[in-house]
Design an enzyme around this catalytic site. Structure first.
Site, PDB file in Angstrom:
ATOM      1  N   HIS A   1      -1.457  -2.861  -0.918  1.00  0.00           N
ATOM      2  CA  HIS A   1      -2.580  -2.895  -1.864  1.00  0.00           C
ATOM      3  C   HIS A   1      -3.010  -4.302  -2.245  1.00  0.00           C
ATOM      4  O   HIS A   1      -3.676  -4.497  -3.256  1.00  0.00           O
ATOM      5  CB  HIS A   1      -2.220  -2.119  -3.140  1.00  0.00           C
TER       6      HIS A   1
ATOM      7  N   ASP B   1       2.818  -0.603  -1.357  1.00  0.00           N
ATOM      8  CA  ASP B   1       2.009  -0.726  -2.573  1.00  0.00           C
ATOM      9  C   ASP B   1       1.542  -2.169  -2.725  1.00  0.00           C
ATOM     10  O   ASP B   1       1.204  -2.804  -1.737  1.00  0.00           O
ATOM     11  CB  ASP B   1       2.839  -0.224  -3.767  1.00  0.00           C
TER      12      ASP B   1
END
Ligand SMILES: *[C@@H]1O[C@H](CO)[C@@H](O)[C@H](O)[C@H]1NC(C)=O
Ligand SMILES: *[C@@H]1O[C@H](CO)[C@@H](O)[C@H](O)[C@H]1NC(C)=O
Ligand SMILES: *[C@@H]1O[C@H](CO)[C@@H](O)[C@H](O)[C@H]1NC(C)=O
Ligand SMILES: *[C@@H]1O[C@H](CO)[C@@H](O)[C@H](O)[C@H]1NC(C)=O
Ligand SMILES: *[C@@H]1O[C@H](CO)[C@@H](O)[C@H](O)[C@H]1NC(C)=O
Length: 486
Positions: free
Chosen positions: A304, A281
């Site tokens: 991310h 993430d």
């Protein structure tokens, strides 16, 4: 820290800190006859095989006289977890030894808790609580391992595995590894994870824990260690300040869902430098209540990228200010540097600078998304967390989908956005076949400066008059608790 937390913290100090200090002052003088390690020339102080006896305020008869003790250099106050009965075999539960070493070291100034190399310590969820005497060091040279089975976790769930509370002037360092062994958590299907009958049938807790979390802590350094395979976030700071993170490595596989690298919330004065972070993430996630955050020489990916937000969920207030990320490299990530807010939020994000960002095969390198929604649909609202004074300077490399995505709210357009020296090109020929999107600017006001590539990214609206029309009215309507402090 919220006012309520501050009050709790003060109460805690009043009722707990004094007795702890008084009772434990003598603890560091206990002579350890435990295992010695060649790499330490000062000798180890600690207790061998303490079987959980409560510590008394009186030093045992074999303690050296205080004068001798006080002559010792502070650096000699080493509390080796092995001296507290830890097995270090990776199978035996060594949590109690860690807690006892912590208690002993906590009450001595300038103490070091040693987690020696070439040993593996299985540690169940623990809370390491301060306040401690200043300059405590947790030196991790070996491996600290989390429980491997989900059934080893309390069923009602825990937010974190290693929970550090109310510590100050504290350091974690060493060449060692903190391994959350989170693979079993990642295998649970995300869609079913939140569903209680499924959880009951498999006896899994309802919360995925963070590996290391600091709460209510000040002047903390975390350096040199590796943190890997967390069930969820790897390193989190909440309600803290004066944080330095440097030369650390954070790794978990790219397909591990929800595994953030570093997560900051209600935390200010943070410096993160020379980190390598790759997980499923956000590389670094910055949430509400953060300011004066400086991120420098960090490598991210997969994952991310660096994210502010998501902010303003469920109409909440978000306040984020003075964030700098400089000399960043990001590869094979979904986004590069981004700000994301939910519709309906309140407050603001301002004073954000991303500069010297090198991207490689990043889907969308530059993002402001004020319509963030992780459900199928979200309610439209004219409220929004206002975004202003955001600079993207020196962002170069390759993108795999869309070079720039700036989607700002209709009611509160983004103001003072600067795109300068941005040079992006498609990552590969494969993507040229229909997958690439044009740059998007929606209600984004500010200025640009060449070079700007590809051409379409020069799409900001000049000036900023639009937002000024709206800000006056809404400021008057708001209740003070709906507003960020200036
Ligand atoms: C912060 O902590 C470090 C290490 O524990 C200590 O040396 C330093 O004096 C502390 N700084 C402040 C401002 O308290
Ligand atoms: C960074 O950490 C590693 C251990 O992970 C250590 O060997 C190295 O010396 C550290 N570098 C600096 C500059 O402190
Ligand atoms: C912004 O944060 C930096 C640290 O990144 C700090 O040095 C600076 O003083 C802060 N500026 C303001 C106006 O608070
Ligand atoms: C970024 O940091 C790296 C490593 O320290 C350095 O080699 C490089 O020159 C820096 N780049 C910029 C643009 O500052
Ligand atoms: C929200 O607004 C958008 C754009 O005006 C519209 O397409 C969408 O249907 C709206 N969604 C809802 C849930 O009202």
């Amino acid at each position: 820290m919220s006012p309520k937390n501050s009050v709790l913290f003060l109460l805690f100090l009043l009722f707990h800190s004094t007795p702890i200090f008084l009772c434990d002052l003598t603890e560091g003088r206990h002579v350890g006859n435990g295992r010695k390690h060649n790499n330490d020339h000062h000798g180890h102080w600690g207790r061998k095989g303490n079987n959980g006896r409560p510590k008394g305020p009186n030093p045992p008869a074999h303690s050296p006289p205080p004068s001798h003790s006080d002559d010792r250099p502070y650096s000699s106050r080493v509390f080796d977890i092995l001296s507290f009965g830890a097995a270090g075999d990776g199978v035996t539960d060594d949590s109690k030894a860690l807690l006892q070493a912590w208690e002993a070291a906590c009450s001595v100034g300038s103490a070091t808790i040693e987690i020696p190399s070439e040993f593996k310590f299985l540690i169940r969820p623990v809370t390491l609580k301060g306040p401690c005497r200043p300059d405590l060091v947790l030196k991790i040279d070996g491996v600290i391992m989390g429980p491997s089975d989900l059934s080893d976790w309390p069923h009602k769930g825990l937010l974190q595995w290693i929970n550090l509370m109310w510590v100050h002037d504290f350091t974690i360092r060493g060449n060692g590894i903190v391994d959350g062994r989170g693979s079993h958590w990642w295998e649970e299907p995300e869609s079913l994870f939140q569903e209680s009958t499924y959880r009951k049938s498999k006896i899994i807790p309802d919360t995925k824990p963070t590996a290391i979390r600091f709460y209510g802590s000040q002047n903390v350094t975390v350096r040199d260690i590796s943190i890997v395979n967390s069930p969820q976030c790897h390193l989190k700071f909440d309600g803290s300040g004066g944080i330095r993170v440097s030369n650390i490595t954070i790794m978990s596989p790219g397909n591990s869902p929800n595994t953030d690298g570093i997560h900051l919330q209600n935390t200010n004065k943070v410096e993160i430098t020379d980190a390598t972070i790759g997980c499923g993430d956000d590389c670094i996630s910055i949430q509400t209540g953060c300011s004066e955050v400086y991120i420098h020489r960090v490598n991210c990916g997969p994952g991310h990228g660096i994210s502010l937000g998501s902010l303003g969920r469920d109409n909440s207030l978000a306040c984020v200010n003075n964030i700098t990320a400089k000399n960043i490299t990001i590869q094979d990530a979904l986004s590069g540097v981004r700000i994301k807010t939910w519709q309906g939020g309140k407050g603001w994000v301002r004073g954000v600078t991303f500069s010297d960002v090198s991207v490689s095969n990043v889907e969308t390198p530059i993002v402001i998304d004020q319509f963030y929604c992780d459900r199928r649909s979200c309610r439209n609202s004219s409220d929004a967390v206002a975004v202003s004074d955001v600079t993207f300077n020196g962002v170069r490399g390759t993108y795999a989908r869309q070079p720039v995505y700036l989607a700002c709210s209709d009611a509160r357009p983004c103001e003072g956005v600067r795109l300068t020296d941005v040079e992006l090109s498609p990552a590969s020929e494969r993507h040229l076949r229909g997958l690439l999107r044009q740059p998007l600017c929606w209600n984004a006001y500010g200025e640009t400066r060449a070079p700007l590539l590809p051409q379409g990214i020069d799409c900001l609206q000049k000036g900023g008059a639009a937002a000024l029309l709206l800000s006056g009215a809404s400021a008057q309507d708001s209740h003070p608790s709906d507003q960020c402090l200036p």
